[in-house]
Design a protein around this motif. Structure first.
Motif, short mmCIF file in Angstrom:
data_model
loop_
_atom_site.label_atom_id
_atom_site.label_comp_id
_atom_site.label_asym_id
_atom_site.label_seq_id
_atom_site.Cartn_x
_atom_site.Cartn_y
_atom_site.Cartn_z
N SER A 2 0.82 -1.21 0.00
CA SER A 2 0.00 0.00 0.00
C SER A 2 0.86 1.27 0.00
N GLU A 3 1.98 1.24 0.72
CA GLU A 3 2.86 2.41 0.80
C GLU A 3 3.41 2.81 -0.57
N LEU A 4 3.49 1.85 -1.49
CA LEU A 4 4.02 2.13 -2.82
C LEU A 4 2.91 2.35 -3.84
N GLY A 5 1.71 2.65 -3.37
CA GLY A 5 0.63 3.04 -4.26
C GLY A 5 -0.05 1.90 -5.00
N SER A 6 -0.05 0.70 -4.40
CA SER A 6 -0.71 -0.45 -5.02
C SER A 6 -1.75 -1.02 -4.07
N ASN A 7 -2.74 -1.72 -4.63
CA ASN A 7 -3.74 -2.41 -3.83
C ASN A 7 -3.68 -3.90 -4.09
N ILE A 8 -3.77 -4.70 -3.03
CA ILE A 8 -3.83 -6.15 -3.19
C ILE A 8 -5.26 -6.55 -3.51
N ASP A 9 -5.43 -7.29 -4.62
CA ASP A 9 -6.76 -7.75 -5.02
C ASP A 9 -7.11 -9.08 -4.34
N THR A 10 -6.20 -10.05 -4.46
CA THR A 10 -6.46 -11.38 -3.88
C THR A 10 -5.17 -11.96 -3.29
N ILE A 11 -5.33 -12.80 -2.28
CA ILE A 11 -4.23 -13.58 -1.71
C ILE A 11 -4.71 -15.02 -1.61
N ASP A 12 -4.03 -15.91 -2.32
CA ASP A 12 -4.37 -17.35 -2.28
C ASP A 12 -3.20 -18.12 -1.67
N MET A 13 -3.53 -19.00 -0.74
CA MET A 13 -2.48 -19.80 -0.11
C MET A 13 -2.21 -21.03 -0.98
N ALA A 14 -1.00 -21.10 -1.56
CA ALA A 14 -0.66 -22.22 -2.44
C ALA A 14 -0.16 -23.42 -1.62
N GLU A 15 0.71 -23.16 -0.66
CA GLU A 15 1.26 -24.24 0.18
C GLU A 15 1.48 -23.69 1.58
N LYS A 16 1.43 -24.61 2.56
CA LYS A 16 1.72 -24.18 3.92
C LYS A 16 2.28 -25.35 4.71
N ASP A 17 3.36 -25.09 5.45
CA ASP A 17 3.87 -26.07 6.40
C ASP A 17 4.12 -25.31 7.70
N PRO A 18 4.59 -25.97 8.74
CA PRO A 18 4.72 -25.28 10.05
C PRO A 18 5.58 -24.03 10.03
N THR A 19 6.53 -23.93 9.11
CA THR A 19 7.43 -22.76 9.14
C THR A 19 7.27 -21.83 7.94
N LEU A 20 6.94 -22.39 6.78
CA LEU A 20 6.87 -21.58 5.56
C LEU A 20 5.48 -21.60 4.94
N THR A 21 5.07 -20.47 4.39
CA THR A 21 3.82 -20.37 3.64
C THR A 21 4.12 -19.80 2.26
N THR A 22 3.51 -20.39 1.23
CA THR A 22 3.65 -19.86 -0.14
C THR A 22 2.32 -19.23 -0.55
N LEU A 23 2.39 -17.97 -0.94
CA LEU A 23 1.20 -17.23 -1.32
C LEU A 23 1.26 -16.82 -2.78
N ASN A 24 0.12 -16.84 -3.46
CA ASN A 24 -0.04 -16.20 -4.77
C ASN A 24 -0.82 -14.92 -4.54
N VAL A 25 -0.18 -13.79 -4.83
CA VAL A 25 -0.77 -12.48 -4.53
C VAL A 25 -0.98 -11.71 -5.83
N SER A 26 -2.21 -11.25 -6.08
CA SER A 26 -2.46 -10.38 -7.24
C SER A 26 -2.70 -8.97 -6.74
N MET A 27 -2.18 -7.99 -7.49
CA MET A 27 -2.26 -6.59 -7.08
C MET A 27 -2.34 -5.69 -8.30
N THR A 28 -2.75 -4.46 -8.10
CA THR A 28 -2.80 -3.49 -9.20
C THR A 28 -1.51 -2.69 -9.23
N VAL A 29 -0.96 -2.52 -10.43
CA VAL A 29 0.25 -1.73 -10.62
C VAL A 29 0.12 -0.88 -11.88
N ARG A 30 0.96 0.14 -12.00
CA ARG A 30 0.91 1.00 -13.18
C ARG A 30 1.70 0.41 -14.35
#
Length: 315
Positions: free
Chosen positions: A263-291
């Motif tokens: 948000s500080e860099l002038g973008s908005n996150i549209d969606t966050i999908d959790m692709a993988e998760k284990d006790p220590t690491l999480t993998t996210l697919n994040v879509s956002m708006t950019v110029r």
């Protein structure tokens, strides 16, 4: 039964939304609506209404109906007016794009549209059942006719003229304001700054791909005549969707930190999908708006400075 701000009652079917209410007030209100206040609180246009609520529609002079509204409106008036507007807008956008494509193709023959012999144009229209030139341009813009083939006939070139295999080397400039006839492929999510190629898809116009997209490469092998050189205009007039795959360490508040940094860099996150998760690491697919691509690079650079980020790359 819902109330207008002046106290008038509007009767709507069950499940009706703020968009249905807007069109019940007036077609112009529906076409220009951007948000609603329900009992004084800001609400999305897709919000279902309940009896007794007071609804105020917020409009904007440059707003237009969104095709996505057809997924949630329930009244016939709203559905009919949205479809009518989109059909009219689609034709206008297709005619404008078709004219640009035909002018580009005619450039190979050193002739412009206003220099074409009128009898040849009339013959082409009559031979294909078109009432007016805009009908032909609409078909080209929709991707139903190929501009180089039409240009060859209108220019009076022979069938064995080698220029039928040549595209004018100047790429078509994409401004981002072409409307419904230029879309951006969801498989590769092109951004201004990427090298791009267009694919003419029947009924959809031009679909813009990155030049490294696997789907585009398959289309170039199967139907190269439907691929067209594109470039970005210097003044692109909209924001685009970009997608990142982010691996991060599971910590309390990590998503809030991630969202704040974006948000500080002038973008908005549209969606966050959790692709993988284990006790220590999480993998996210994040879509956002950019110029553009530079804007995305700045976001990636910022995110890499966060302690919780392990790995990040563009999808």
């Amino acid at each position: 039964y819902v109330f207008t701000p002046k106290g008038d009652i509007k009767e709507l079917p069950g499940g009706a939304t703020a968009v249905d209410f807007a069109y019940a007030v007036h077609t112009k209100v529906g076409n220009k609506c951007v948000a609603a206040r329900i009992d004084g609180k800001l609400a999305a246009l897709s919000t279902p209404l309940e009896s007794g609520q007071t609804v105020k529609i917020i409009t904007a002079p440059n707003a237009t109906p969104n095709p996505a509204w057809l997924n949630f409106v329930v009244t016939g008036k709203a559905r009919t007016n949205i479809r009518h507007f989109l059909k009219h807008q689609r034709r206008e956008d297709a005619v404008e794009l078709g004219e640009r494509l035909l002018e580009k193709a005619l450039h190979s023959y050193d002739i412009g549209m206003d220099e074409l012999p009128i009898e040849r144009v009339v013959s082409e229209l009559a031979g294909n059942g078109y009432v007016e030139l805009d009908d032909l341009l609409e078909d080209i813009g929709m991707g139903n006719r190929l501009a180089p083939l039409v240009a060859r006939k209108l220019a009076g070139a022979r069938d064995d003229d080698e220029r039928q295999h040549e595209d004018d080397r100047r790429p078509l400039a994409i401004r981002g304001s072409e409307g419904l006839m230029v879309s951006y492929a969801k498989c590769c999510l092109p951004l201004p700054g990427d090298t791009i190629i267009g694919h003419l898809s029947a009924g959809r116009g031009i679909v813009v791909h990155r030049d490294t997209c696997k789907n585009l490469l398959a289309e170039m092998r199967n139907a190269p005549e439907k691929c067209i050189a594109l470039s970005w205009d210097k003044q692109v007039e909209q924001e685009f969707t970009a997608a990142l795959r982010i691996e991060l360490i599971n910590k309390r508040g990590v998503l809030a930190t991630l969202a704040n940094s974006v948000s500080e860099l002038g973008s908005n996150i549209d969606t966050i999908d959790m692709a993988e998760k284990d006790p220590t690491l999480t993998t996210l697919n994040v879509s956002m708006t950019v110029r553009d691509r530079i804007h995305l690079a700045r976001i990636i650079k910022k995110l890499r400075t966060l302690d919780s980020i392990v790995r990040i790359h563009r999808l």
